[in-house]
Design an enzyme around this catalytic site. Sequence first.
Site, PDB file in Angstrom:
ATOM      1  N   ASP A  46       0.670  -1.171  -0.038  1.00 36.37           N
ATOM      2  CA  ASP A  46       0.077   0.028   0.145  1.00 36.37           C
ATOM      3  C   ASP A  46       0.794   1.335   0.051  1.00 36.37           C
ATOM      4  O   ASP A  46       0.461   2.189  -0.452  1.00 36.37           O
ATOM      5  CB  ASP A  46      -1.009   0.054   1.075  1.00 36.37           C
ATOM      6  CG  ASP A  46      -2.015  -1.287   1.177  1.00 36.37           C
ATOM      7  OD1 ASP A  46      -1.811  -1.907   0.223  1.00 36.37           O
ATOM      8  OD2 ASP A  46      -2.768  -1.288   2.072  1.00 36.37           O
ATOM      9  N   HIS A  52      -7.443   0.334  -3.707  1.00 36.72           N
ATOM     10  CA  HIS A  52      -6.585  -0.454  -4.110  1.00 36.72           C
ATOM     11  C   HIS A  52      -7.011  -1.438  -5.355  1.00 36.72           C
ATOM     12  O   HIS A  52      -7.914  -2.134  -5.258  1.00 36.72           O
ATOM     13  CB  HIS A  52      -5.918  -1.215  -2.760  1.00 36.72           C
ATOM     14  CG  HIS A  52      -5.532  -0.248  -1.727  1.00 36.72           C
ATOM     15  ND1 HIS A  52      -5.359  -0.558  -0.596  1.00 36.72           N
ATOM     16  CD2 HIS A  52      -5.412   1.069  -1.965  1.00 36.72           C
ATOM     17  CE1 HIS A  52      -4.920   0.305   0.303  1.00 36.72           C
ATOM     18  NE2 HIS A  52      -4.892   1.347  -0.697  1.00 36.72           N
ATOM     19  N   ASP A  79      -5.493  -4.073  -6.518  1.00 41.68           N
ATOM     20  CA  ASP A  79      -5.113  -5.463  -6.360  1.00 41.68           C
ATOM     21  C   ASP A  79      -6.142  -6.617  -6.152  1.00 41.68           C
ATOM     22  O   ASP A  79      -5.547  -7.726  -5.814  1.00 41.68           O
ATOM     23  CB  ASP A  79      -3.677  -5.674  -5.836  1.00 41.68           C
ATOM     24  CG  ASP A  79      -3.629  -5.106  -4.464  1.00 41.68           C
ATOM     25  OD1 ASP A  79      -4.470  -4.638  -4.116  1.00 41.68           O
ATOM     26  OD2 ASP A  79      -2.653  -5.299  -3.841  1.00 41.68           O
ATOM     27  N   ASP A 136      -2.275   5.960  -3.076  1.00 46.29           N
ATOM     28  CA  ASP A 136      -1.771   4.830  -2.277  1.00 46.29           C
ATOM     29  C   ASP A 136      -0.803   4.099  -3.440  1.00 46.29           C
ATOM     30  O   ASP A 136      -1.416   3.896  -4.383  1.00 46.29           O
ATOM     31  CB  ASP A 136      -2.833   3.990  -1.729  1.00 46.29           C
ATOM     32  CG  ASP A 136      -3.463   4.702  -0.362  1.00 46.29           C
ATOM     33  OD1 ASP A 136      -3.035   5.631  -0.224  1.00 46.29           O
ATOM     34  OD2 ASP A 136      -4.195   3.942   0.284  1.00 46.29           O
ATOM     35  N   CYS A 181      -1.021  -7.713  -1.272  1.00 44.26           N
ATOM     36  CA  CYS A 181      -0.867  -6.541  -0.255  1.00 44.26           C
ATOM     37  C   CYS A 181       0.133  -6.919   0.613  1.00 44.26           C
ATOM     38  O   CYS A 181       0.955  -5.573   1.078  1.00 44.26           O
ATOM     39  CB  CYS A 181      -2.216  -6.635   0.605  1.00 44.26           C
ATOM     40  SG  CYS A 181      -3.837  -6.305  -0.504  1.00 44.26           S
TER      41      CYS A 181
HETATM   42  N1  NVA Z   1     -10.714  -2.835  -2.954  1.00 45.83           N
HETATM   43  C1  NVA Z   1     -10.291  -3.919  -2.351  1.00 45.83           C
HETATM   44  C2  NVA Z   1      -9.066  -3.692  -1.498  1.00 45.83           C
HETATM   45  C3  NVA Z   1      -8.161  -5.033  -1.413  1.00 45.83           C
HETATM   46  C4  NVA Z   1      -6.692  -5.132  -1.638  1.00 45.83           C
HETATM   47  C5  NVA Z   1     -11.052  -4.828  -1.702  1.00 45.83           C
HETATM   48  O1  NVA Z   1     -11.746  -5.560  -2.530  1.00 45.83           O
HETATM   49  O2  NVA Z   1     -11.546  -4.715  -0.442  1.00 45.83           O
END
Ligand code: NVA
Length: 363
Positions: A104, A241, A243, A192, A347
């Site tokens: 992150d 995020h 990923d 991030d 992560c």
């Molecule tokens: N947007 C994401 C963050 C995971 C790395 C989720 O699905 O919670």
Amino acid sequence: MNWSPDKTQVKSWNEWDTLRHVIVGRADDCHIPPEEPALDAKVPEDSDMRGQWGRRPQETIDRANELLDNFADMLRKRGVRVDRPTPTDFSKPVTTPDCMPPRDVLLTVGHEILEATMSYRCRWFEYLCYRPLMQQYWEEDVNFRHEAAPKPRLTDEDYHADYLSEKIGIEKRLKWTAEKFFVTTEEEPLFDAADVLRFGKDLIVQHGFTTNLKGIEWLRRHFPDHRVRAVNFPGDPYPIHIDATFTPLRPGLILNNPNRRLPEEQREYFKKNDWEIVDAAQPAHNTPPPLCYSSTWLSMNVLVLDPKTVCVEASEIYQMEQMDKLGMEVVPVDLRDAYAFGGGLHCCTADVYRDGECEDYFP
Ligand code: NVA
């Protein structure tokens, strides 16, 4: 120069070339942070996380550390050099949630590791956990560039108050995501590191809650030899995020979360360069584990060890099956009990060194 375990070298241009050196996070002293604008906007209205903060129970910290240590040992046994961060005292009045997800905060692009601005107030100091390692790499590798993006002020001007009402509801959230109206404003550059995926010369960046357009523009100016492309995933009511949404596995192949599909006009770029975008398999779980901020889609938050080998969380049977069908060798890793500490296998790691050079995959 070839990689050798005895000599520190920082270099990683993409998400898939053979991994030689990585940072794996720790869960020590992890806290659930108190309420604050950007974080509240990410927590679903009906989540058990609402209104809870303070140090996480010791037995959950111990269990998460056990899993992270096992993951680190497995990688070492496969010949990967693994470094671990140094936890700081997170119970001070300004707290940070954890030092678990290095991905992150740290963005490795070639010989550079860039500390992201971050966009939650509680994560402002998280880079400190990695400073001992950054200093060590800097001493040992003359080609290493240690960079830090300008620390943001994170005043109330950085956040849209509209997102802070208790009951926004999913429908409105989805409408806002589709309109690219996010909790963060354009007051100052915010990003991030986990919103960025590295495809050699291309950096693919999710525009959402944790990364604003000024953050993407900052990255563009900072990496003038790269193409920096913003992407959006309209089906995600909590877009932070990239990923657990978009997962490149090897040149030419990406998994996309079927609930958060890349819009047609943004797919064109990949299609015309012969990249296949495949819907990811369904997660094996209906809910995330207790006190976890992330969604069940951590199923696709995998760590690629090389273009033929991928680490997948051991309970994610459908994701493992799909990887197998896609011709990947699967290394199952038990990590679910550590999800609450900041996420999955992607992560909880940050690249230091992968083989390979900066290729242009979208000529
Ligand atoms: N947007 C994401 C963050 C995971 C790395 C989720 O699905 O919670």
